[in-house]
Design a protein around this motif. Structure first.
Motif, PDB file in Angstrom:
ATOM      1  N   ILE A  62     -66.558  -8.181  -4.391  1.00  0.00           N
ATOM      2  CA  ILE A  62     -65.983  -8.824  -3.204  1.00  0.00           C
ATOM      3  C   ILE A  62     -66.253 -10.328  -3.300  1.00  0.00           C
ATOM      4  O   ILE A  62     -67.103 -10.883  -2.598  1.00  0.00           O
ATOM      5  N   ASP A  63     -65.507 -10.961  -4.191  1.00  0.00           N
ATOM      6  CA  ASP A  63     -65.628 -12.414  -4.340  1.00  0.00           C
ATOM      7  C   ASP A  63     -65.112 -13.130  -3.099  1.00  0.00           C
ATOM      8  O   ASP A  63     -65.604 -14.201  -2.727  1.00  0.00           O
ATOM      9  N   SER A  64     -64.098 -12.537  -2.487  1.00  0.00           N
ATOM     10  CA  SER A  64     -63.462 -13.112  -1.304  1.00  0.00           C
ATOM     11  C   SER A  64     -62.622 -12.018  -0.654  1.00  0.00           C
ATOM     12  O   SER A  64     -62.591 -10.879  -1.126  1.00  0.00           O
ATOM     13  N   ASP A  65     -61.967 -12.352   0.445  1.00  0.00           N
ATOM     14  CA  ASP A  65     -60.963 -11.494   1.075  1.00  0.00           C
ATOM     15  C   ASP A  65     -61.508 -10.156   1.572  1.00  0.00           C
ATOM     16  O   ASP A  65     -61.160  -9.081   1.078  1.00  0.00           O
ATOM     17  N   LEU A  66     -62.350 -10.232   2.584  1.00  0.00           N
ATOM     18  CA  LEU A  66     -62.869  -9.020   3.225  1.00  0.00           C
ATOM     19  C   LEU A  66     -61.755  -8.197   3.860  1.00  0.00           C
ATOM     20  O   LEU A  66     -61.861  -6.968   3.927  1.00  0.00           O
ATOM     21  N   ARG A  67     -60.693  -8.846   4.323  1.00  0.00           N
ATOM     22  CA  ARG A  67     -59.599  -8.118   4.961  1.00  0.00           C
ATOM     23  C   ARG A  67     -59.005  -7.078   4.022  1.00  0.00           C
ATOM     24  O   ARG A  67     -58.842  -5.905   4.378  1.00  0.00           O
ATOM     25  N   THR A  68     -58.710  -7.480   2.791  1.00  0.00           N
ATOM     26  CA  THR A  68     -58.137  -6.543   1.834  1.00  0.00           C
ATOM     27  C   THR A  68     -59.174  -5.528   1.368  1.00  0.00           C
ATOM     28  O   THR A  68     -58.842  -4.363   1.112  1.00  0.00           O
ATOM     29  N   ALA A  69     -60.426  -5.941   1.276  1.00  0.00           N
ATOM     30  CA  ALA A  69     -61.487  -4.999   0.910  1.00  0.00           C
ATOM     31  C   ALA A  69     -61.554  -3.853   1.911  1.00  0.00           C
ATOM     32  O   ALA A  69     -61.725  -2.684   1.529  1.00  0.00           O
ATOM     33  N   ARG A  70     -61.416  -4.166   3.183  1.00  0.00           N
ATOM     34  CA  ARG A  70     -61.444  -3.119   4.208  1.00  0.00           C
ATOM     35  C   ARG A  70     -60.257  -2.174   4.060  1.00  0.00           C
ATOM     36  O   ARG A  70     -60.373  -0.965   4.281  1.00  0.00           O
ATOM     37  N   LYS A  71     -59.108  -2.710   3.682  1.00  0.00           N
ATOM     38  CA  LYS A  71     -57.933  -1.867   3.490  1.00  0.00           C
ATOM     39  C   LYS A  71     -58.129  -0.930   2.296  1.00  0.00           C
ATOM     40  O   LYS A  71     -57.740   0.245   2.342  1.00  0.00           O
ATOM     41  N   MET A  72     -58.727  -1.437   1.235  1.00  0.00           N
ATOM     42  CA  MET A  72     -59.005  -0.594   0.071  1.00  0.00           C
ATOM     43  C   MET A  72     -59.999   0.498   0.429  1.00  0.00           C
ATOM     44  O   MET A  72     -59.845   1.661   0.021  1.00  0.00           O
ATOM     45  N   PHE A  73     -61.008   0.139   1.209  1.00  0.00           N
ATOM     46  CA  PHE A  73     -61.996   1.120   1.649  1.00  0.00           C
ATOM     47  C   PHE A  73     -61.335   2.195   2.508  1.00  0.00           C
ATOM     48  O   PHE A  73     -61.651   3.390   2.376  1.00  0.00           O
ATOM     49  N   SER A 245     -57.219 -17.582   0.294  1.00  0.00           N
ATOM     50  CA  SER A 245     -56.923 -18.206  -0.998  1.00  0.00           C
ATOM     51  C   SER A 245     -57.054 -19.722  -0.908  1.00  0.00           C
ATOM     52  O   SER A 245     -57.610 -20.362  -1.810  1.00  0.00           O
ATOM     53  N   THR A 246     -56.556 -20.293   0.170  1.00  0.00           N
ATOM     54  CA  THR A 246     -56.655 -21.743   0.343  1.00  0.00           C
ATOM     55  C   THR A 246     -58.115 -22.170   0.483  1.00  0.00           C
ATOM     56  O   THR A 246     -58.545 -23.165  -0.111  1.00  0.00           O
ATOM     57  N   ARG A 247     -58.892 -21.423   1.258  1.00  0.00           N
ATOM     58  CA  ARG A 247     -60.308 -21.752   1.422  1.00  0.00           C
ATOM     59  C   ARG A 247     -61.030 -21.713   0.081  1.00  0.00           C
ATOM     60  O   ARG A 247     -61.787 -22.632  -0.266  1.00  0.00           O
ATOM     61  N   CYS A 248     -60.793 -20.654  -0.695  1.00  0.00           N
ATOM     62  CA  CYS A 248     -61.472 -20.520  -1.987  1.00  0.00           C
ATOM     63  C   CYS A 248     -61.069 -21.634  -2.949  1.00  0.00           C
ATOM     64  O   CYS A 248     -61.918 -22.165  -3.683  1.00  0.00           O
ATOM     65  N   ASN A 249     -59.802 -21.993  -2.949  1.00  0.00           N
ATOM     66  CA  ASN A 249     -59.340 -23.065  -3.825  1.00  0.00           C
ATOM     67  C   ASN A 249     -59.970 -24.400  -3.440  1.00  0.00           C
ATOM     68  O   ASN A 249     -60.341 -25.197  -4.317  1.00  0.00           O
ATOM     69  N   MET A 250     -60.109 -24.641  -2.156  1.00  0.00           N
ATOM     70  CA  MET A 250     -60.712 -25.897  -1.698  1.00  0.00           C
ATOM     71  C   MET A 250     -62.210 -25.937  -1.998  1.00  0.00           C
ATOM     72  O   MET A 250     -62.750 -26.972  -2.396  1.00  0.00           O
ATOM     73  N   VAL A 251     -62.886 -24.789  -1.836  1.00  0.00           N
ATOM     74  CA  VAL A 251     -64.317 -24.728  -2.155  1.00  0.00           C
ATOM     75  C   VAL A 251     -64.534 -24.973  -3.640  1.00  0.00           C
ATOM     76  O   VAL A 251     -65.426 -25.732  -4.040  1.00  0.00           O
ATOM     77  N   ARG A 252     -63.716 -24.354  -4.476  1.00  0.00           N
ATOM     78  CA  ARG A 252     -63.832 -24.534  -5.925  1.00  0.00           C
ATOM     79  C   ARG A 252     -63.634 -26.008  -6.286  1.00  0.00           C
ATOM     80  O   ARG A 252     -64.395 -26.571  -7.091  1.00  0.00           O
ATOM     81  N   LEU A 253     -62.635 -26.639  -5.704  1.00  0.00           N
ATOM     82  CA  LEU A 253     -62.371 -28.052  -6.004  1.00  0.00           C
ATOM     83  C   LEU A 253     -63.547 -28.927  -5.570  1.00  0.00           C
ATOM     84  O   LEU A 253     -63.991 -29.807  -6.318  1.00  0.00           O
ATOM     85  N   ALA A 254     -64.077 -28.656  -4.379  1.00  0.00           N
ATOM     86  CA  ALA A 254     -65.211 -29.450  -3.879  1.00  0.00           C
ATOM     87  C   ALA A 254     -66.437 -29.274  -4.756  1.00  0.00           C
ATOM     88  O   ALA A 254     -67.152 -30.234  -5.044  1.00  0.00           O
ATOM     89  N   GLU A 255     -66.689 -28.040  -5.194  1.00  0.00           N
ATOM     90  CA  GLU A 255     -67.863 -27.785  -6.050  1.00  0.00           C
ATOM     91  C   GLU A 255     -67.725 -28.510  -7.386  1.00  0.00           C
ATOM     92  O   GLU A 255     -68.704 -29.045  -7.919  1.00  0.00           O
ATOM     93  N   GLU A 256     -66.520 -28.517  -7.945  1.00  0.00           N
ATOM     94  CA  GLU A 256     -66.297 -29.234  -9.208  1.00  0.00           C
ATOM     95  C   GLU A 256     -66.601 -30.717  -9.041  1.00  0.00           C
ATOM     96  O   GLU A 256     -67.274 -31.333  -9.881  1.00  0.00           O
ATOM     97  N   VAL A 257     -66.114 -31.301  -7.963  1.00  0.00           N
ATOM     98  CA  VAL A 257     -66.287 -32.744  -7.741  1.00  0.00           C
ATOM     99  C   VAL A 257     -67.757 -33.076  -7.558  1.00  0.00           C
ATOM    100  O   VAL A 257     -68.281 -34.001  -8.187  1.00  0.00           O
TER     101      VAL A 257
END
Length: 261
Positions: A62-73, A245-257
């Protein structure tokens, strides 16, 4: 350009693949597979009880997206399937984790202390990171114990998370658990990348982003051809979630910088 377009499609435009996931659960049952968590499979190995069975072990990171994880469960619960769900610190949801355990599945820790420590302290060389392993192990122990206390039950298997920092440093989080004393201290019986676990599988399949979807083969092709299958999935590969997806992409970019500043 093609890679960017594929990424945009996967993150924002891809139709839900959850019907495909449910069809795979049904196909596995029809083919006579027991569908188990990592914890259950490892326990069967210790008891030498899985030598003749067809087994499909479900591991969800569960790297991200708890909403879809719950649907899979929910789909797994509907079909009587057990699975392992490994949560990062950023995706911990104790109510969801307790529901997973109550259904007979497994909720545990998707750890990434090596990458987190390296980024926090701006360590850019693998040797520098390994020199700090004593500190990083203590950080792991604190996080692991705190999660177990909040969850209200012991966690006996864990799974290493792969971060861009690990790839740059060529130091994997799993290296932390090469220390037997650390495992005994935490009561960890198995890491999901342990060679002693993986050697019991005939094929290890991981989901992939569009357009590949699976590697090395589709689980549909593996069913009936292999007796012991491990399937690693990530919720984000099965349904788009624009905000996440947008949150994760922004976090990744911030961490790189920050890491390279």
């Amino acid at each position: 350009m093609k890679t960017l377009l594929n990424r945009l499609y996967a993150d924002y435009l891809m139709p839900s693949r959850l019907a495909e996931y449910e069809a795979m659960l049904v196909r596995a049952a029809q083919c006579g597979y027991r569908q188990l968590s990592v914890r259950e499979f490892h326990g069967a190995i210790l008891r030498q009880a899985c030598t003749l069975d067809k087994v499909l072990v479900h591991r969800h990171d569960i790297d991200s997206d708890l909403r879809t994880a719950r649907k899979m469960f929910a789909l797994e619960t509907r079909h009587g399937v057990h699975a392992s769900y490994y949560f990062r610190l950023s995706t911990l949801d104790y109510g969801f984790m307790r529901a997973i355990e109550a259904a007979g599945s497994e909720a545990s820790y998707h750890y990434e202390e090596v990458a987190t420590f390296a980024k926090r302290h701006r360590l850019r060389r693998g040797d520098d990171v390994r020199a700090r392993f004593p500190e990083i192990r203590e950080l792991f122990v604190r996080n692991f114990m705190r999660i177990g206390e909040r969850l209200g039950r012991p966690m006996t298997t864990v799974a290493s998370h792969g971060d861009f920092a690990n790839r740059r440093l060529q130091v994997i989080n799993h290296e932390l658990l090469s220390d037997p004393a650390l495992r005994r201290r935490c009561g960890i019986e198995c890491e999901s990348y342990d060679a002693d676990l993986l050697r019991h599988f005939d094929v290890y399949i991981s989901d992939r982003p569009h357009p590949m979807y699976y590697a090395p083969v589709s689980p549909f092709d593996a069913l009936g051809r292999h007796d012991r299958i491990c399937l690693l999935t990530h919720p984000v590969q099965w349904e788009t979630n624009w905000l996440e997806s947008t949150r994760c992409n922004m976090v990744r970019l911030a961490e790189e910088v920050v890491w390279h500043t």
